[in-house]
Motif scaffolding. Structure first.
Motif, PDB file in Angstrom:
ATOM      1  N   PHE A  51      -1.502  -0.293  -2.084  1.00 46.31           N
ATOM      2  CA  PHE A  51      -2.384  -1.354  -2.570  1.00 46.31           C
ATOM      3  C   PHE A  51      -1.904  -1.661  -3.989  1.00 46.31           C
ATOM      4  CE2 PHE A  51      -6.133  -3.258  -4.428  1.00 46.31           C
ATOM      5  CZ  PHE A  51      -6.601  -4.052  -3.406  1.00 46.31           C
ATOM      6  N   VAL A  52      -1.287  -2.824  -4.174  1.00 46.44           N
ATOM      7  CA  VAL A  52      -0.632  -3.159  -5.438  1.00 46.44           C
ATOM      8  C   VAL A  52      -1.466  -4.155  -6.232  1.00 46.44           C
ATOM      9  CG1 VAL A  52       1.470  -4.066  -6.507  1.00 46.44           C
ATOM     10  CG2 VAL A  52       1.626  -2.776  -4.374  1.00 46.44           C
ATOM     11  N   ILE A  53      -1.648  -3.840  -7.508  1.00 45.65           N
ATOM     12  CA  ILE A  53      -2.339  -4.724  -8.448  1.00 45.65           C
ATOM     13  C   ILE A  53      -1.297  -5.206  -9.454  1.00 45.65           C
ATOM     14  CG2 ILE A  53      -4.119  -4.850 -10.238  1.00 45.65           C
ATOM     15  CD1 ILE A  53      -5.449  -2.454  -8.682  1.00 45.65           C
ATOM     16  N   ILE A  54      -1.228  -6.506  -9.668  1.00 41.31           N
ATOM     17  CA  ILE A  54      -0.243  -7.057 -10.599  1.00 41.31           C
ATOM     18  C   ILE A  54      -0.959  -7.504 -11.864  1.00 41.31           C
ATOM     19  CG2 ILE A  54       1.472  -8.867 -10.957  1.00 41.31           C
ATOM     20  CD1 ILE A  54       1.954  -8.792  -7.920  1.00 41.31           C
ATOM     21  N   ALA A  55      -0.451  -7.018 -13.016  1.00 43.63           N
ATOM     22  CA  ALA A  55      -1.027  -7.363 -14.311  1.00 43.63           C
ATOM     23  C   ALA A  55       0.067  -7.932 -15.204  1.00 43.63           C
ATOM     24  CB  ALA A  55      -1.631  -6.122 -14.971  1.00 43.63           C
ATOM     25  N   ASN A  56      -0.205  -9.075 -15.805  1.00 44.30           N
ATOM     26  CA  ASN A  56       0.737  -9.676 -16.750  1.00 44.30           C
ATOM     27  C   ASN A  56       0.379  -9.180 -18.146  1.00 44.30           C
ATOM     28  OD1 ASN A  56       2.097 -11.347 -18.562  1.00 44.30           O
ATOM     29  ND2 ASN A  56       2.055 -13.078 -17.156  1.00 44.30           N
ATOM     30  N   SER A  70      -8.331   2.512 -17.001  1.00 46.51           N
ATOM     31  CA  SER A  70      -9.545   2.860 -16.260  1.00 46.51           C
ATOM     32  C   SER A  70      -9.273   2.906 -14.753  1.00 46.51           C
ATOM     33  CB  SER A  70     -10.686   1.891 -16.584  1.00 46.51           C
ATOM     34  OG  SER A  70     -10.414   0.613 -16.071  1.00 46.51           O
ATOM     35  N   LEU A  71      -8.404   2.034 -14.245  1.00 46.68           N
ATOM     36  CA  LEU A  71      -8.037   2.083 -12.827  1.00 46.68           C
ATOM     37  C   LEU A  71      -7.261   3.354 -12.508  1.00 46.68           C
ATOM     38  CD1 LEU A  71      -6.970  -1.606 -12.130  1.00 46.68           C
ATOM     39  CD2 LEU A  71      -8.908  -0.399 -11.131  1.00 46.68           C
ATOM     40  N   LYS A  79      -1.341   1.223  -6.989  1.00 47.42           N
ATOM     41  CA  LYS A  79      -0.044   0.932  -7.601  1.00 47.42           C
ATOM     42  C   LYS A  79      -0.246  -0.284  -8.495  1.00 47.42           C
ATOM     43  CE  LYS A  79       1.217   3.962  -4.631  1.00 47.42           C
ATOM     44  NZ  LYS A  79       1.001   5.335  -4.983  1.00 47.42           N
ATOM     45  N   ILE A  80      -0.024  -0.110  -9.788  1.00 43.12           N
ATOM     46  CA  ILE A  80      -0.225  -1.200 -10.743  1.00 43.12           C
ATOM     47  C   ILE A  80       1.128  -1.616 -11.290  1.00 43.12           C
ATOM     48  CG2 ILE A  80      -1.344  -1.925 -12.871  1.00 43.12           C
ATOM     49  CD1 ILE A  80      -3.462   0.271 -12.301  1.00 43.12           C
ATOM     50  N   ALA A  81       1.485  -2.873 -11.091  1.00 42.89           N
ATOM     51  CA  ALA A  81       2.727  -3.430 -11.610  1.00 42.89           C
ATOM     52  C   ALA A  81       2.402  -4.199 -12.885  1.00 42.89           C
ATOM     53  CB  ALA A  81       3.382  -4.339 -10.580  1.00 42.89           C
ATOM     54  N   ALA A  82       2.816  -3.643 -14.024  1.00 46.35           N
ATOM     55  CA  ALA A  82       2.611  -4.296 -15.319  1.00 46.35           C
ATOM     56  C   ALA A  82       3.849  -5.139 -15.605  1.00 46.35           C
ATOM     57  CB  ALA A  82       2.391  -3.257 -16.410  1.00 46.35           C
ATOM     58  N   MET A  83       3.718  -6.445 -15.440  1.00 43.66           N
ATOM     59  CA  MET A  83       4.843  -7.359 -15.585  1.00 43.66           C
ATOM     60  C   MET A  83       4.960  -7.803 -17.042  1.00 43.66           C
ATOM     61  SD  MET A  83       5.590  -7.183 -12.452  1.00 43.66           S
ATOM     62  CE  MET A  83       6.956  -8.313 -12.365  1.00 43.66           C
ATOM     63  N   ARG A  84       6.189  -7.708 -17.580  1.00 43.24           N
ATOM     64  CA  ARG A  84       6.420  -8.049 -18.982  1.00 43.24           C
ATOM     65  C   ARG A  84       7.651  -8.943 -19.089  1.00 43.24           C
ATOM     66  NH1 ARG A  84       6.940  -2.199 -21.367  1.00 43.24           N
ATOM     67  NH2 ARG A  84       7.043  -3.296 -23.329  1.00 43.24           N
ATOM     68  N   PHE A 132      10.835   1.956  -4.697  1.00 39.81           N
ATOM     69  CA  PHE A 132      10.428   2.554  -3.428  1.00 39.81           C
ATOM     70  C   PHE A 132       9.748   3.902  -3.661  1.00 39.81           C
ATOM     71  CE2 PHE A 132      11.180   5.021   0.469  1.00 39.81           C
ATOM     72  CZ  PHE A 132      10.601   4.163   1.389  1.00 39.81           C
ATOM     73  N   SER A 133      10.321   4.734  -4.525  1.00 44.16           N
ATOM     74  CA  SER A 133       9.721   6.051  -4.778  1.00 44.16           C
ATOM     75  C   SER A 133       8.348   5.903  -5.430  1.00 44.16           C
ATOM     76  CB  SER A 133      10.638   6.925  -5.640  1.00 44.16           C
ATOM     77  OG  SER A 133      10.811   6.373  -6.919  1.00 44.16           O
ATOM     78  N   ALA A 134       8.197   4.909  -6.295  1.00 43.73           N
ATOM     79  CA  ALA A 134       6.901   4.689  -6.944  1.00 43.73           C
ATOM     80  C   ALA A 134       5.858   4.199  -5.940  1.00 43.73           C
ATOM     81  CB  ALA A 134       7.046   3.685  -8.080  1.00 43.73           C
ATOM     82  N   LEU A 135       6.244   3.290  -5.063  1.00 43.95           N
ATOM     83  CA  LEU A 135       5.307   2.744  -4.085  1.00 43.95           C
ATOM     84  C   LEU A 135       4.921   3.769  -3.023  1.00 43.95           C
ATOM     85  CD1 LEU A 135       6.755  -0.852  -3.637  1.00 43.95           C
ATOM     86  CD2 LEU A 135       4.677  -0.196  -4.869  1.00 43.95           C
ATOM     87  N   CYS A 136       5.777   4.765  -2.788  1.00 43.49           N
ATOM     88  CA  CYS A 136       5.497   5.795  -1.782  1.00 43.49           C
ATOM     89  C   CYS A 136       4.797   7.019  -2.369  1.00 43.49           C
ATOM     90  CB  CYS A 136       6.784   6.229  -1.099  1.00 43.49           C
ATOM     91  SG  CYS A 136       7.477   4.946  -0.049  1.00 43.49           S
TER      92      CYS A 136
END
Length: 196
Positions: A51-56, A70-71, A79-84, A132-136
């Motif tokens: 379950f991926v959450i995308i944050a800019n 907090s999450l 899984k939180i993807a912090a996009m920069r 892949f390793s992070a998502l698994c």
């Protein structure tokens, strides 16, 4: 999301026991009655779609970083993807005293040692393997990813990403809490050029 996966694994566990004639309703029904995602083994969790959450993180970084923390503190395997797209560090004061004004994404493994952390970009040779390793991972995960700027050409982005990696402005980092017993041994910096 994960509880729907838990229902499937619950059924598989019961079926495996029934195949070997080891399922006893009086004993096992109470065990499986409240079965949810927290009862899944790390191997079962790694098989679940993430379950991926995308944050800019390019604007209002302090507030978004507080929400990310907090999450991650919930200990749910999100899984939180912090996009920069920018590497500029602007330490704006934050209203929340639990998040220091100088807190950066890169320092999160210091504060949250049970979180799987990856910082990477397309210029890293094993970029897809790191993702892949992070998502698994069965753990809460934070991916700090360099992305292209709005309207940036793909070749220009690759040059910028390569330069950021070579100059260590955006170092490639993998922090896997399950990799070693000691804190330092959990880090993998091998994807960085000129490590010495």
């Amino acid at each position: 999301h994960l509880n729907s996966m838990a229902e499937m694994f619950r059924t598989i566990r019961i079926a495996q026991m029934e195949v070997h004639s080891k399922y006893h309703p009086a004993t096992h029904d109470p065990v499986f009655e409240g079965f949810n995602w927290r009862n899944l083994s790390p191997a079962e969790l790694s098989l679940c779609p993430p379950f991926v959450i995308i944050a800019n993180l390019d604007e209002d970084r302090g507030n978004k970083l507080r929400k990310i923390m907090s999450l991650l503190e919930s200990r749910k395997p999100l899984k939180i993807a912090a996009m920069r797209s920018s590497l500029k560090k602007d330490y704006s004061p934050t209203a929340d005293p639990s998040v220091p004004a100088t807190m950066a994404v890169e320092t999160l493994p210091l504060a949250m040692r049970g979180v799987f952390f990856v910082q990477s970009c397309k210029a890293v040779p094993n970029f897809k393997k790191q993702l892949f390793s992070a998502l698994c991972s069965p753990r809460p995960t934070l991916l700090s990813l360099l992305e292209s700027r709005e309207g940036e050409d793909a070749n220009d982005f690759m040059r910028r990403a390569d330069k950021a990696l070579r100059t260590h402005a955006f170092p490639a980092v993998v922090y896997d809490p399950d990799r070693a017993r000691g804190f330092v041994g959990c880090f993998d910096l091998s994807a960085n050029p000129v490590q010495d």
